[in-house]
Write a protein that holds these residues in place. Structure first.
Motif, PDB file in Angstrom:
ATOM      1  N   UNK A 284       4.476  -1.064  16.726  1.00 27.60           N
ATOM      2  CA  UNK A 284       3.074  -1.269  16.416  1.00 27.60           C
ATOM      3  C   UNK A 284       2.754  -0.883  14.984  1.00 27.60           C
ATOM      4  N   UNK A 285       1.533  -1.168  14.571  1.00 26.16           N
ATOM      5  CA  UNK A 285       1.169  -0.992  13.167  1.00 26.16           C
ATOM      6  C   UNK A 285       1.373   0.443  12.687  1.00 26.16           C
ATOM      7  N   UNK A 286       1.025   1.420  13.504  1.00 28.16           N
ATOM      8  CA  UNK A 286       1.091   2.816  13.066  1.00 28.16           C
ATOM      9  C   UNK A 286       2.451   3.465  13.329  1.00 28.16           C
ATOM     10  N   UNK A 287       3.370   2.732  13.949  1.00 26.25           N
ATOM     11  CA  UNK A 287       4.702   3.270  14.201  1.00 26.25           C
ATOM     12  C   UNK A 287       5.451   3.373  12.866  1.00 26.25           C
ATOM     13  N   UNK A 436     -13.851  -6.715 -10.732  1.00 24.82           N
ATOM     14  CA  UNK A 436     -12.848  -6.510 -11.780  1.00 24.82           C
ATOM     15  C   UNK A 436     -11.420  -6.626 -11.303  1.00 24.82           C
ATOM     16  N   UNK A 437     -11.174  -6.949 -10.016  1.00 32.53           N
ATOM     17  CA  UNK A 437      -9.797  -7.083  -9.550  1.00 32.53           C
ATOM     18  C   UNK A 437      -9.705  -8.123  -8.439  1.00 32.53           C
ATOM     19  N   UNK A 438      -8.526  -8.712  -8.306  1.00 30.94           N
ATOM     20  CA  UNK A 438      -8.250  -9.627  -7.208  1.00 30.94           C
ATOM     21  C   UNK A 438      -7.819  -8.840  -5.977  1.00 30.94           C
ATOM     22  N   UNK A 439      -8.090  -9.378  -4.829  1.00 32.63           N
ATOM     23  CA  UNK A 439      -7.600  -8.728  -3.610  1.00 32.63           C
ATOM     24  C   UNK A 439      -8.570  -8.699  -2.457  1.00 32.63           C
ATOM     25  N   UNK A 440      -9.862  -8.583  -2.742  1.00 34.17           N
ATOM     26  CA  UNK A 440     -10.851  -8.590  -1.684  1.00 34.17           C
ATOM     27  C   UNK A 440     -10.691  -7.453  -0.698  1.00 34.17           C
ATOM     28  N   UNK A 441     -11.011  -7.724   0.557  1.00 28.80           N
ATOM     29  CA  UNK A 441     -11.049  -6.682   1.581  1.00 28.80           C
ATOM     30  C   UNK A 441      -9.675  -6.095   1.856  1.00 28.80           C
ATOM     31  N   UNK A 442      -8.611  -6.902   1.740  1.00 27.25           N
ATOM     32  CA  UNK A 442      -7.283  -6.374   2.041  1.00 27.25           C
ATOM     33  C   UNK A 442      -6.831  -5.377   0.980  1.00 27.25           C
ATOM     34  N   UNK A 443      -7.218  -5.590  -0.262  1.00 33.68           N
ATOM     35  CA  UNK A 443      -6.898  -4.613  -1.298  1.00 33.68           C
ATOM     36  C   UNK A 443      -7.645  -3.309  -1.038  1.00 33.68           C
ATOM     37  N   UNK A 444      -8.878  -3.427  -0.559  1.00 35.87           N
ATOM     38  CA  UNK A 444      -9.666  -2.229  -0.243  1.00 35.87           C
ATOM     39  C   UNK A 444      -9.044  -1.477   0.931  1.00 35.87           C
ATOM     40  N   UNK A 445      -8.711  -2.204   1.988  1.00 35.40           N
ATOM     41  CA  UNK A 445      -8.129  -1.567   3.168  1.00 35.40           C
ATOM     42  C   UNK A 445      -6.766  -0.965   2.858  1.00 35.40           C
ATOM     43  N   UNK A 446      -6.011  -1.599   1.979  1.00 33.73           N
ATOM     44  CA  UNK A 446      -4.692  -1.103   1.635  1.00 33.73           C
ATOM     45  C   UNK A 446      -4.705   0.191   0.871  1.00 33.73           C
ATOM     46  N   UNK A 447      -5.848   0.629   0.403  1.00 32.25           N
ATOM     47  CA  UNK A 447      -5.970   1.908  -0.287  1.00 32.25           C
ATOM     48  C   UNK A 447      -6.530   3.011   0.603  1.00 32.25           C
ATOM     49  N   UNK A 448      -6.641   2.740   1.898  1.00 30.99           N
ATOM     50  CA  UNK A 448      -7.193   3.714   2.841  1.00 30.99           C
ATOM     51  C   UNK A 448      -6.072   4.696   3.179  1.00 30.99           C
ATOM     52  N   UNK A 449      -5.923   5.719   2.354  1.00 31.90           N
ATOM     53  CA  UNK A 449      -4.738   6.563   2.402  1.00 31.90           C
ATOM     54  C   UNK A 449      -4.750   7.607   3.517  1.00 31.90           C
ATOM     55  N   UNK A 450      -5.807   7.699   4.272  1.00 33.35           N
ATOM     56  CA  UNK A 450      -5.868   8.731   5.310  1.00 33.35           C
ATOM     57  C   UNK A 450      -5.254   8.270   6.628  1.00 33.35           C
ATOM     58  N   UNK A 451      -4.822   7.017   6.720  1.00 35.25           N
ATOM     59  CA  UNK A 451      -4.178   6.508   7.930  1.00 35.25           C
ATOM     60  C   UNK A 451      -2.756   6.068   7.600  1.00 35.25           C
ATOM     61  N   UNK A 452      -1.803   6.313   8.506  1.00 39.20           N
ATOM     62  CA  UNK A 452      -0.415   5.947   8.214  1.00 39.20           C
ATOM     63  C   UNK A 452      -0.239   4.434   8.132  1.00 39.20           C
ATOM     64  N   UNK A 453       0.622   4.031   7.213  1.00 35.85           N
ATOM     65  CA  UNK A 453       1.042   2.630   7.050  1.00 35.85           C
ATOM     66  C   UNK A 453      -0.041   1.710   6.505  1.00 35.85           C
ATOM     67  N   UNK A 454      -1.218   2.228   6.172  1.00 29.95           N
ATOM     68  CA  UNK A 454      -2.275   1.345   5.685  1.00 29.95           C
ATOM     69  C   UNK A 454      -1.920   0.686   4.359  1.00 29.95           C
ATOM     70  N   UNK A 455      -0.996   1.311   3.615  1.00 31.90           N
ATOM     71  CA  UNK A 455      -0.587   0.695   2.344  1.00 31.90           C
ATOM     72  C   UNK A 455       0.051  -0.669   2.562  1.00 31.90           C
ATOM     73  N   UNK A 456       0.530  -0.930   3.789  1.00 27.87           N
ATOM     74  CA  UNK A 456       1.148  -2.230   4.068  1.00 27.87           C
ATOM     75  C   UNK A 456       0.132  -3.360   4.032  1.00 27.87           C
ATOM     76  N   UNK A 457      -1.142  -3.044   4.291  1.00 34.86           N
ATOM     77  CA  UNK A 457      -2.179  -4.067   4.190  1.00 34.86           C
ATOM     78  C   UNK A 457      -2.209  -4.638   2.771  1.00 34.86           C
ATOM     79  N   UNK A 458      -1.935  -3.769   1.800  1.00 35.76           N
ATOM     80  CA  UNK A 458      -1.987  -4.203   0.402  1.00 35.76           C
ATOM     81  C   UNK A 458      -0.800  -5.074   0.015  1.00 35.76           C
ATOM     82  N   UNK A 459       0.213  -5.173   0.873  1.00 33.39           N
ATOM     83  CA  UNK A 459       1.325  -6.068   0.551  1.00 33.39           C
ATOM     84  C   UNK A 459       0.829  -7.495   0.326  1.00 33.39           C
ATOM     85  N   UNK A 460      -0.182  -7.901   1.100  1.00 36.51           N
ATOM     86  CA  UNK A 460      -0.660  -9.281   0.990  1.00 36.51           C
ATOM     87  C   UNK A 460      -1.323  -9.545  -0.367  1.00 36.51           C
ATOM     88  N   UNK A 461      -2.338  -8.782  -0.773  1.00 36.63           N
ATOM     89  CA  UNK A 461      -2.920  -9.046  -2.100  1.00 36.63           C
ATOM     90  C   UNK A 461      -1.944  -8.790  -3.245  1.00 36.63           C
TER      91      UNK A 461
END
Length: 537
Positions: A284-287, A436-461
């Protein structure tokens, strides 16, 4: 050649051109009788063209009553050989070895039912839900018990399907001895207790399948079974038990390699309080990433201690080249088996070989690897990141003879995906993003550092931005596409990809909570509430 992923490997009877294998994946792309469809041919053609050392066709049922999905491949009689040869052909034509995994449901066919089931029945007409004792139901809560005679019939069904696989041209056969299928629950120390026939020997069913396959196909026909090597349940077998009791009998049969999985679907208490047994199957996502690597290393160490030199294949939650290299590193697996990453970017092995790792569309692991439902409920294999998967023949990009002028409003995932596709087709694209940057909501979510693996969301942008730069797309940051600009430039096409605002519920205190507790404050995004944040679209 120093990259471990690109090194050839020789098993007892096979030569792999590299260490990357597409893992057997339940595609659910057959017709309603289990025959191969054009969609399936396109999917496996795309995978093989990606540069894998081997491509293993997903779970193929050996008898109708073991189906878990109505669009699951079948190999019920010799009439299926011709359509299976189409899959072998497109895999071989792209230089990969072709494998096929054979399956029978056992306790699983009741999973995904949306209506009450009769005792011992699956949700598809004519299917059954049963195990060696039925003490640990997976789908139907009143499973049946497999008779001695049925076990013997199924041994023959597996072996005949393997014989057909060889006739179809497959280089090797895999067997799904894992994750709740009948062979696995027969191996289980939890589910298989108290039988008074020959199958109280828990390994005998698997052993007979392999032996009968060798009788029909020859002892040199390569076999790479996929087994649960640690159930990860309290009271279930663990690695030490597997290495002591099951591994020597597997090795004695002369298999080419062992595809190792860990965890199961039985309704039992997980041994690991942090990661459930079921999560180690599909991750799963958090594994944690590389969740199976410690098990693989312990497996290797245990086999070496017993003098068992058996090649191993490892998988689960492996999305980056660094993680792949860790899985085939010193003291770990000989092969890396990819499922979800394969669907998100079937070309990733070729990109690694060509030194284009920055162009790999790394999996964000969001949701299952299926477009609709899941493998138990009418889902079709696909990718939210790679919408062309299995449609490659239908949507193949062809350079345009008439380039168009395209303006795109919005630099989130939708706008960037359109810009990349249009540019690859040869159109002249300008992309406008008012922030000032490309990425939209996925770039924002990918910086949510308080949850494990959230940086993977930023792989897309991250991938989108890389490809936008490589293709030379004209990007205008901090500039909103206005009506005046459109009228002035007279483009042929205008694409509106400005996203949407979240529908927030009316709740007392919500605004104050969002203002004070927004994760954006600690992630580099603006500290305003998400519904007002310019990146939240």
């Amino acid at each position: 050649m120093t990259d471990p992923l690109l090194q050839p490997f020789q098993t007892r009877n096979l030569t792999f051109r590299n260490r990357m294998v597409h893992a057997p994946t339940t595609m659910n792309m057959s017709d309603d009788r289990g025959y191969v469809t054009r969609q399936a041919v396109g999917a496996y053609e795309a995978l093989a063209a990606g540069g894998f050392g081997a491509v293993c066709v997903g779970a193929t049922n050996v008898r109708w009553d073991g189906l878990i999905n109505e669009r699951m491949f079948g190999f019920y009689d010799d009439t299926y050989i011709i359509s299976q040869r189409e899959l072998v052909e497109v895999i071989h034509n792209n230089g990969a070895l072709a494998g096929i995994q054979l399956f029978y449901g056992g306790l699983i066919p009741g999973v995904g039912a949306t209506f009450p089931l009769e005792p011992g029945k699956g949700w598809i007409p004519g299917t059954v839900s049963w195990g060696p004792t039925g003490k640990y139901p997976i789908g139907n809560q009143q499973p049946g018990v497999v008779s001695t005679e049925t076990y013997r019939e199924l041994v023959e069904a597996y072996a005949q399907a393997a014989r057909r696989s060889k006739e179809a041209g497959y280089d090797y056969v895999s067997f799904h001895f894992c994750h709740g299928s009948l062979p696995h629950v027969t191996l289980s120390l939890l589910e298989n207790t108290g039988r008074n026939d020959e199958y109280s020997d828990r390994f005998l069913f698997c052993e007979q399948i392999l032996q009968r396959t060798q009788e029909l196909c020859g002892k040199d026909y390569p076999i790479i079974p996929r087994l649960v090597c640690d159930e990860n349940f309290v009271g279930g077998y663990d690695l030490d038990y597997f290495i002591e009791n099951y591994a020597p009998r597997l090795h004695a049969l002369g298999i080419d390699a062992l595809d190792c999985t860990f965890g199961s679907m039985l309704p039992a208490k997980s041994r690991d309080p942090e990661v459930s047994s079921g999560e180690i199957i599909g991750g799963g996502f958090y594994v944690p990433n590389l969740v199976a690597l410690p098990y693989i290393k312990r497996m290797r160490e245990g086999l070496d201690a017993r003098g068992i030199g058996m090649p191993l294949m490892g998988s689960c939650n492996i999305n980056t080249p660094a993680q792949m290299r860790a899985m085939v590193g010193e003291g770990a697996a000989d092969f890396f088996a990819s499922c979800r990453q394969s669907l998100d970017d079937p070309d990733f092995p070729r990109k690694i070989a060509e030194g284009r790792e920055d162009e790999i569309r790394k999996s964000t692991r969001t949701g299952a690897s299926l477009l609709a439902g899941n493998i138990f409920g009418k889902g079709v294999a696909g990718s939210a990141q790679n919408a062309a998967f299995s449609r490659d023949r239908e949507y193949r990009l062809v350079p345009t003879l008439h380039p168009r002028r395209v303006l795109i409003a919005g630099g989130g995932s939708g706008g960037m995906e359109y810009a990349i596709t249009a540019s690859e087709a040869g159109h002249r694209v300008t992309l406008f993003e008012k922030s000032g940057q490309l990425g939209g909501a996925m770039a924002w979510a990918g910086n949510y550092r308080t949850l494990p693996n959230m940086e993977q969301i930023a792989y897309q942008p991250d991938w989108h931005r890389t490809m936008i730069a490589k293709l030379g797309v004209d990007v205008r940051l901090n500039e909103e596409l206005s009506l005046e600009r459109i009228l002035a430039e007279k483009p042929d096409v205008v694409v509106v990809a400005t996203g949407a605002l979240p529908a927030m519920p009316e709740a007392p205190g919500l605004d104050a909570a969002l203002e004070s507790g927004s994760p954006a404050a600690s992630t580099g995004c603006c500290a305003r509430a998400p519904r007002r944040c310019p990146m939240a679209r």
